[in-house]
Motif scaffolding. Structure first.
Motif, PDB file in Angstrom:
ATOM      1  N   GLY A  54      33.652  45.577  44.644  1.00 17.16           N
ATOM      2  CA  GLY A  54      33.852  46.729  43.772  1.00 17.16           C
ATOM      3  C   GLY A  54      32.605  47.163  43.059  1.00 17.16           C
ATOM      4  O   GLY A  54      32.666  47.848  42.051  1.00 17.16           O
ATOM      5  N   GLY A  55      31.430  46.785  43.568  1.00 18.90           N
ATOM      6  CA  GLY A  55      30.210  47.202  42.914  1.00 18.90           C
ATOM      7  C   GLY A  55      30.044  46.541  41.562  1.00 18.90           C
ATOM      8  O   GLY A  55      30.576  45.452  41.326  1.00 18.90           O
ATOM      9  N   PRO A  56      29.334  47.185  40.678  1.00 18.00           N
ATOM     10  CA  PRO A  56      28.950  46.527  39.435  1.00 18.00           C
ATOM     11  C   PRO A  56      30.115  46.231  38.505  1.00 18.00           C
ATOM     12  O   PRO A  56      29.985  45.430  37.592  1.00 18.00           O
ATOM     13  CB  PRO A  56      27.992  47.525  38.783  1.00 18.00           C
ATOM     14  CG  PRO A  56      28.362  48.827  39.378  1.00 18.00           C
ATOM     15  CD  PRO A  56      28.802  48.542  40.763  1.00 18.00           C
ATOM     16  N   THR A  57      31.270  46.874  38.734  1.00 14.34           N
ATOM     17  CA  THR A  57      32.363  46.641  37.802  1.00 14.34           C
ATOM     18  C   THR A  57      33.390  45.669  38.351  1.00 14.34           C
ATOM     19  O   THR A  57      34.446  45.497  37.756  1.00 14.34           O
ATOM     20  CB  THR A  57      33.072  47.945  37.415  1.00 14.34           C
ATOM     21  OG1 THR A  57      33.573  48.531  38.601  1.00 14.34           O
ATOM     22  CG2 THR A  57      32.128  48.885  36.719  1.00 14.34           C
ATOM     23  N   GLU A  58      33.105  45.019  39.466  1.00  9.53           N
ATOM     24  CA  GLU A  58      34.047  44.017  39.967  1.00  9.53           C
ATOM     25  C   GLU A  58      34.125  42.859  38.986  1.00  9.53           C
ATOM     26  O   GLU A  58      33.122  42.275  38.605  1.00  9.53           O
ATOM     27  CB  GLU A  58      33.609  43.499  41.335  1.00  9.53           C
ATOM     28  CG  GLU A  58      34.606  42.552  41.981  1.00  9.53           C
ATOM     29  CD  GLU A  58      34.608  41.140  41.402  1.00  9.53           C
ATOM     30  OE1 GLU A  58      35.662  40.502  41.470  1.00  9.53           O
ATOM     31  OE2 GLU A  58      33.584  40.682  40.877  1.00  9.53           O
ATOM     32  N   MET A  59      35.311  42.541  38.541  1.00 12.36           N
ATOM     33  CA  MET A  59      35.538  41.358  37.710  1.00 12.36           C
ATOM     34  C   MET A  59      36.899  40.802  38.101  1.00 12.36           C
ATOM     35  O   MET A  59      37.736  41.533  38.637  1.00 12.36           O
ATOM     36  CB  MET A  59      35.524  41.702  36.223  1.00 12.36           C
ATOM     37  CG  MET A  59      34.192  42.191  35.712  1.00 12.36           C
ATOM     38  SD  MET A  59      34.170  42.426  33.931  1.00 12.36           S
ATOM     39  CE  MET A  59      33.365  40.943  33.397  1.00 12.36           C
ATOM     40  N   HIS A 102      32.663  38.190  36.049  1.00 15.37           N
ATOM     41  CA  HIS A 102      32.018  38.565  37.298  1.00 15.37           C
ATOM     42  C   HIS A 102      31.150  37.391  37.731  1.00 15.37           C
ATOM     43  O   HIS A 102      30.382  36.856  36.929  1.00 15.37           O
ATOM     44  CB  HIS A 102      31.146  39.808  37.083  1.00 15.37           C
ATOM     45  CG  HIS A 102      30.409  40.268  38.296  1.00 15.37           C
ATOM     46  ND1 HIS A 102      30.966  41.110  39.220  1.00 15.37           N
ATOM     47  CD2 HIS A 102      29.174  39.999  38.733  1.00 15.37           C
ATOM     48  CE1 HIS A 102      30.087  41.349  40.183  1.00 15.37           C
ATOM     49  NE2 HIS A 102      28.989  40.682  39.906  1.00 15.37           N
TER      50      HIS A 102
ATOM     51  N   ILE B  58      39.412  45.800  43.346  1.00 20.51           N
ATOM     52  CA  ILE B  58      38.664  47.047  43.342  1.00 20.51           C
ATOM     53  C   ILE B  58      37.855  47.129  44.631  1.00 20.51           C
ATOM     54  O   ILE B  58      37.305  46.132  45.085  1.00 20.51           O
ATOM     55  CB  ILE B  58      37.755  47.145  42.095  1.00 20.51           C
ATOM     56  CG1 ILE B  58      36.973  48.452  42.077  1.00 20.51           C
ATOM     57  CG2 ILE B  58      36.817  45.960  41.988  1.00 20.51           C
ATOM     58  CD1 ILE B  58      36.277  48.716  40.750  1.00 20.51           C
ATOM     59  N   GLN B 296      24.594  44.607  40.414  1.00 18.45           N
ATOM     60  CA  GLN B 296      24.551  44.393  41.860  1.00 18.45           C
ATOM     61  C   GLN B 296      25.658  45.211  42.512  1.00 18.45           C
ATOM     62  O   GLN B 296      26.743  45.340  41.987  1.00 18.45           O
ATOM     63  CB  GLN B 296      24.765  42.919  42.177  1.00 18.45           C
ATOM     64  CG  GLN B 296      23.658  42.050  41.639  1.00 18.45           C
ATOM     65  CD  GLN B 296      23.977  40.611  41.907  1.00 18.45           C
ATOM     66  OE1 GLN B 296      23.776  40.125  42.983  1.00 18.45           O
ATOM     67  NE2 GLN B 296      24.514  39.944  40.904  1.00 18.45           N
TER      68      GLN B 296
END
Lengths: 128, 310
Positions: A54-59, A102, B58, B296
Motif C-alpha cells: 500500500g505504499g507509504p501508508t501501509e500499516m 509499519h 491496502i 518507501q
C-alpha cells in the motif's frame, strides 16, 4: 529487563515505549522469566526491500499481543506518531494487539528472519 | 533507439515529479503531483480471543486489481515537501474505507464519513477538520463524491491531543490589506474594509484551531494584493479554487486550483489574487525530534504480500 514496546497513546494512536519483563538470575550468566501463557509461535522470512502493498501508508494490526525477535538482518518499525525503532539481529519488541505499525525490511542487506511468540487475547499481555 | 526513447521518457517523468528531498521545493502544480489508484478493504479476523479491532488491506497501482468485490477504490494525489505531506483522497462513489496511519490532520472538502477521535467514533462532514485522527475513515454508502485532505505534519505542542473542529459555526474574520506608500496596512473593521482603496486584498479567514497546529481556510476576492509577510515556520497551502500569483523572496509562482505551494520559513512574500480564490493552509514545522516518516513505495506490489497474519 526493559523490552521495546508498541503501545497506544491517549489519542488511540500507536507509539513506542518500553515495558518491564521481570527476570530472575539463575546462574552467573543466565537470567530467565517466569513461565508465560504463550499461545503459539511462528517464524517469518522477509526479503530485503520487500515490496509494500500500500505504499507509504501501509500499516497493519496484529489483533494479538506478541513478542517479535529479529533472528537475522534488520527491520525498521514505524509507529503512527513517527516513532521509529530499528531491530538488529538479537533485538526483540513487544506488540500491543491494537498498535498499528509499519514494518520495513529495506534497510537490511540480508533476508530478515523473525521469531514471534503470540500470547492469549487480542490486546495486551501482562508479563509474569 | 527504442531504449534511448524509453530513457528519455523516464527522465522526463522524473523531471516532472516534485522531489520531496529538495529543500528549495516551493510550488507543486497539480499536474506534477503523482496520483495513485488505491483500494482498501476490510480484513476479517478469525478465531480472536477478545475484542477485535478493524483491520484493512491496502493496495496501490496495478495491485488494486486484487481487491475483492465491495472494496473501496479511490485516488490519492501526493504533494510531498521536506517538512510534510498532503494527500488529496478522492472517491467518486462508495464505499469509503481508509485506514488512518501516519496522518496527523485531515479536512473534509466534500462528503461525510466517520473516523476515530481519541477512541470515539465521530461523524464528520464537509468543512470539518480532525487533528490526530485514528481508526478508519468510513462511509458505506456516501451520497456522491467524497474528497478528504489528509496531512502528515508536525505540531508545536509537547503532547498534542486529538480533536475534531466543526466547520459549521466557525467565525470568519474579514480582512483587507494594502500598501499605503511603503507602509503595509491591515484592517479588520467592517467599515474600514469597505473604505479600503482599489487594489486592496479582501479576504476572509476561518481558523480551525488544533493542539499545536491549525487549518486556515481563506476565501479571497479577485483583484487585490496582500501585504508582504514572513512566517515563523513553513506553511503548506492547498489551493482549492481560483488563480493567484505568489511572490516570495523575489520569485513569482503562478498557482491555480489543485496546486500546492509552500510559504517558506522566514521568507517575505505576498499574494496577488487574479480570480476569486480559496485555499487551505496549515503549518509544517520542522521537528528534528521525530524521525522521517517512512516513504518507501512499491506501487505494484501484490496486496498483502508478507503481511498475512491470519
Amino acid at each position: 529487563m526493559k523490552l521495546c514496546t508498541m503501545e497506544m497513546d491517549e489519542n488511540d494512536r500507536s507509539y513506542m515505549t518500553t515495558s518491564e519483563v521481570p527476570l530472575t538470575q539463575v546462574s552467573e550468566t543466565e537470567w530467565v522469566s517466569e513461565k508465560q501463557d504463550a499461545k503459539y509461535w511462528g517464524i517469518a522470512i522477509s526479503q530485503p526491500g520487500e515490496p509494500f502493498p500500500g505504499g507509504p501508508t501501509e500499516m497493519h494490526l496484529t489483533n494479538a499481543p506478541r513478542i517479535v525477535w529479529c533472528m537475522q538482518g534488520h527491520a525498521e518499525i514505524n509507529q503512527q506518531n513517527g516513532d521509529t525503532c530499528r531491530l538488529a539481529t538479537g533485538d526483540g519488541i513487544y506488540v500491543d494487539g491494537r498498535a498499528l505499525h509499519h514494518s520495513a525490511f529495506a534497510p537490511s542487506r540480508v533476508p530478515v528472519i523473525t521469531l514471534n511468540v503470540t500470547f492469549k487475547g487480542t490486546i495486551d499481555y501482562d508479563f509474569k | 533507439m527504442k531504449y534511448t526513447t524509453l530513457i528519455s521518457v523516464a527522465a522526463g517523468m522524473l523531471a516532472m515529479t516534485a522531489n520531496a528531498q529538495d529543500v528549495d521545493l516551493i510550488h507543486i502544480p497539480s499536474e506534477d503531483a503523482p496520483v495513485f489508484a488505491t483500494a482498501e478493504w476490510d480484513l476479517p479476523v478469525s478465531n480472536a480471543e477478545g475484542p477485535v479491532y478493524d483491520r484493512t488491506f491496502i493496495a496501490e497501482g496495478d495491485a488494486t486489481s486484487t481487491a475483492p468485490e465491495g472494496a473501496s477504490h479511490y485516488t490519492a494525489q501526493e504533494f510531498n515537501y521536506p517538512m510534510g505531506t498532503l494527500r488529496v483522497l478522492r472517491w467518486d462513489k462508495g464505499p469509503v474505507i481508509h485506514q488512518i496511519t501516519f496522518e496527523t490532520q485531515l479536512l473534509v472538502l466534500h462528503g461525510s464519513a466517520t473516523v476515530g477521535v481519541a477512541g470515539e467514533t465521530v461523524e464528520i462532514n464537509a468543512g470539518d477538520a480532525v487533528f490526530l485522527p485514528s481508526g478508519i475513515l468510513r462511509n458505506d454508502s456516501p451520497n456522491g463524491e467524497t474528497i478528504v485532505l489528509t496531512y502528515v505534519v508536525s505540531a508545536n505542542a509537547d503532547a498534542p491531543k486529538a480533536k475534531v473542529v466543526r466547520g459549521e459555526g466557525l467565525q470568519a474574520m474579514a480582512i483587507a490589506q494594502w500598501m499605503d506608500g511603503e507602509e503595509p496596512k491591515t484592517v479588520t473593521d467592517h467599515n474600514d474594509i469597505l473604505s479600503a482603496p482599489d487594489g486592496a486584498a479582501k479576504f476572509t479567514v476561518r481558523r480551525y484551531t488544533g493542539d499545536g497546529n491549525s487549518f486556515r481556510h481563506a476565501v479571497l476576492e479577485a483583484g487585490g494584493r496582500t501585504t508582504p509577510a514572513k512566517n515563523g515556520r513553513d506553511i503548506l497551502i492547498y489551493v482549492n479554487k481560483g488563480r493567484m500569483k505568489r511572490t516570495e523572496d523575489g520569485v513569482e509562482y503562478m498557482v491555480k486550483a489543485g496546486d500546492a505551494i509552500r510559504e517558506e520559513f522566514d521568507k517575505a512574500g505576498y499574494w496577488e489574487i487574479l480570480e476569486d480564490s480559496e485555499f487551505i493552509a496549515t503549518d509544517m514545522p520542522f521537528n528534528p525530534s521525530l524521525p522521517r516518516y517512512n516513504l518507501q513505495r512499491s506501487p505494484n506490489a501484490v496486496a498483502g504480500a508478507g503481511y498475512r497474519q491470519d
